[in-house]
Design a protein around this motif. Structure first.
Motif, PDB file in Angstrom:
ATOM      1  N   GLY A  76      -7.512  -0.813 -11.869  1.00  0.00           N
ATOM      2  CA  GLY A  76      -7.369   0.702 -11.859  1.00  0.00           C
ATOM      3  C   GLY A  76      -6.636   1.248 -10.660  1.00  0.00           C
ATOM      4  O   GLY A  76      -6.306   2.440 -10.329  1.00  0.00           O
ATOM      5  N   ALA A  77      -6.576   0.196  -9.704  1.00  0.00           N
ATOM      6  CA  ALA A  77      -5.740   0.797  -8.278  1.00  0.00           C
ATOM      7  C   ALA A  77      -4.121   1.023  -8.808  1.00  0.00           C
ATOM      8  O   ALA A  77      -3.694   0.095  -9.402  1.00  0.00           O
ATOM      9  CB  ALA A  77      -5.985  -0.461  -7.370  1.00  0.00           C
ATOM     10  N   ALA A  78      -3.861   1.984  -8.363  1.00  0.00           N
ATOM     11  CA  ALA A  78      -2.428   2.469  -8.348  1.00  0.00           C
ATOM     12  C   ALA A  78      -1.409   1.116  -7.748  1.00  0.00           C
ATOM     13  O   ALA A  78      -0.383   1.245  -8.862  1.00  0.00           O
ATOM     14  CB  ALA A  78      -2.185   3.827  -7.629  1.00  0.00           C
ATOM     15  N   LYS A  79      -1.675   0.569  -6.943  1.00  0.00           N
ATOM     16  CA  LYS A  79      -0.524  -0.550  -6.413  1.00  0.00           C
ATOM     17  C   LYS A  79      -0.674  -1.835  -7.313  1.00  0.00           C
ATOM     18  O   LYS A  79       0.097  -2.431  -6.900  1.00  0.00           O
ATOM     19  CB  LYS A  79      -0.763  -0.600  -4.982  1.00  0.00           C
ATOM     20  CG  LYS A  79      -0.322   0.556  -4.124  1.00  0.00           C
ATOM     21  CD  LYS A  79      -0.510   0.072  -2.761  1.00  0.00           C
ATOM     22  CE  LYS A  79      -0.230   1.298  -1.781  1.00  0.00           C
ATOM     23  NZ  LYS A  79      -0.370   1.178  -0.132  1.00  0.00           N
ATOM     24  N   LEU A  80      -1.762  -1.794  -8.045  1.00  0.00           N
ATOM     25  CA  LEU A  80      -1.919  -3.001  -8.602  1.00  0.00           C
ATOM     26  C   LEU A  80      -2.013  -3.094 -10.348  1.00  0.00           C
ATOM     27  O   LEU A  80      -2.152  -3.889 -10.738  1.00  0.00           O
ATOM     28  CB  LEU A  80      -3.439  -3.696  -8.423  1.00  0.00           C
ATOM     29  CG  LEU A  80      -3.444  -3.995  -6.984  1.00  0.00           C
ATOM     30  CD1 LEU A  80      -4.916  -4.719  -6.689  1.00  0.00           C
ATOM     31  CD2 LEU A  80      -2.636  -5.187  -6.404  1.00  0.00           C
ATOM     32  N   ARG A  81      -1.516  -1.659 -10.862  1.00  0.00           N
ATOM     33  CA  ARG A  81      -1.599  -1.579 -12.349  1.00  0.00           C
ATOM     34  C   ARG A  81      -0.538  -2.228 -12.971  1.00  0.00           C
ATOM     35  O   ARG A  81      -0.777  -2.441 -14.194  1.00  0.00           O
ATOM     36  CB  ARG A  81      -1.493   0.275 -12.599  1.00  0.00           C
ATOM     37  CG  ARG A  81      -2.740   0.801 -12.132  1.00  0.00           C
ATOM     38  CD  ARG A  81      -2.499   2.216 -12.983  1.00  0.00           C
ATOM     39  NE  ARG A  81      -3.637   2.895 -12.102  1.00  0.00           N
ATOM     40  CZ  ARG A  81      -3.546   4.139 -11.589  1.00  0.00           C
ATOM     41  NH1 ARG A  81      -2.350   4.550 -11.685  1.00  0.00           N
ATOM     42  NH2 ARG A  81      -4.671   4.752 -10.970  1.00  0.00           N
ATOM     43  N   HIS A  82       0.496  -2.876 -12.283  1.00  0.00           N
ATOM     44  CA  HIS A  82       1.674  -3.552 -12.945  1.00  0.00           C
ATOM     45  C   HIS A  82       1.278  -5.019 -13.137  1.00  0.00           C
ATOM     46  O   HIS A  82       1.801  -5.554 -13.861  1.00  0.00           O
ATOM     47  CB  HIS A  82       2.714  -3.392 -12.008  1.00  0.00           C
ATOM     48  CG  HIS A  82       2.709  -4.011 -10.863  1.00  0.00           C
ATOM     49  ND1 HIS A  82       1.709  -3.631  -9.616  1.00  0.00           N
ATOM     50  CD2 HIS A  82       3.103  -5.287 -10.275  1.00  0.00           C
ATOM     51  CE1 HIS A  82       1.830  -4.416  -8.591  1.00  0.00           C
ATOM     52  NE2 HIS A  82       2.884  -5.487  -9.021  1.00  0.00           N
TER      53      HIS A  82
END
Length: 167
Positions: A76-82
């Motif tokens: 759910g972390a913005a920098k890991l959503r990919h």
């Protein structure tokens, strides 16, 4: 290749999922970061919550028996959503060699590709059949984690694999 019904598990599948998950953890403790001893303590509600909060596909026989599972996780972390992670893959012995692993993997990869740029997984280095399967989907090893897991007094290495997508 035999055809199975592949679908996303629902809360009502909690007991069947718990049963197959515990079987996998018991038969192949070296293949999972989780332990049988920890997961056998989960209540049906906790398992149902896990299903509701994750993407878990099941492979079902014509008689409705759950013969294989695979999970897809996404941070759910913005920098890991990919990045998507494939986890918890297990196929019961009677369904091995039938193509069920390939069908489950296909469902998981399709799900992850829809929203993610990179799909990652870990596999114990001794599981040559699983490594070959992942390679047929385009996964490539990018690191080996030495002594990643300890089962009893035995250490097991894990191979970290990734598939980059256009997601």
């Amino acid at each position: 290749m035999q055809r199975f019904s592949i679908r996303r598990l629902e809360r009502g599948d909690a007991l069947a999922f718990s049963d197959i998950r515990l079987e996998g953890l018991s038969r192949h403790p070296e293949a999972f970061g989780a332990s049988y001893e920890d997961e056998m303590l989960y209540t049906e509600t906790q398992v149902a919550d896990r299903i509701a909060n994750n993407i878990i596909f099941g492979g079902f026989a014509d008689d409705g028996a759950l013969l294989g599972v695979i999970g897809v996780g996404r941070s759910g972390a913005a920098k890991l959503r990919h990045i998507a992670s494939i986890w918890g893959i297990y196929v019961r012995p009677q369904a091995r060699g039938t193509g069920l692993s390939r069908q489950l993997m296909g469902a998981a990869v399709d799900e992850a590709k829809a929203t993610c740029r990179s799909i990652r997984l870990c596999v114990v280095s001794s599981n040559k059949a699983a490594i070959r399967l992942y390679e047929t989907f385009g996964f490539k090893a990018w690191a080996t984690e030495r002594e990643a897991l300890k089962v009893g007094d035995v250490y097991h290495d894990e191979i970290l694999m990734r598939l980059d997508t256009e997601g």
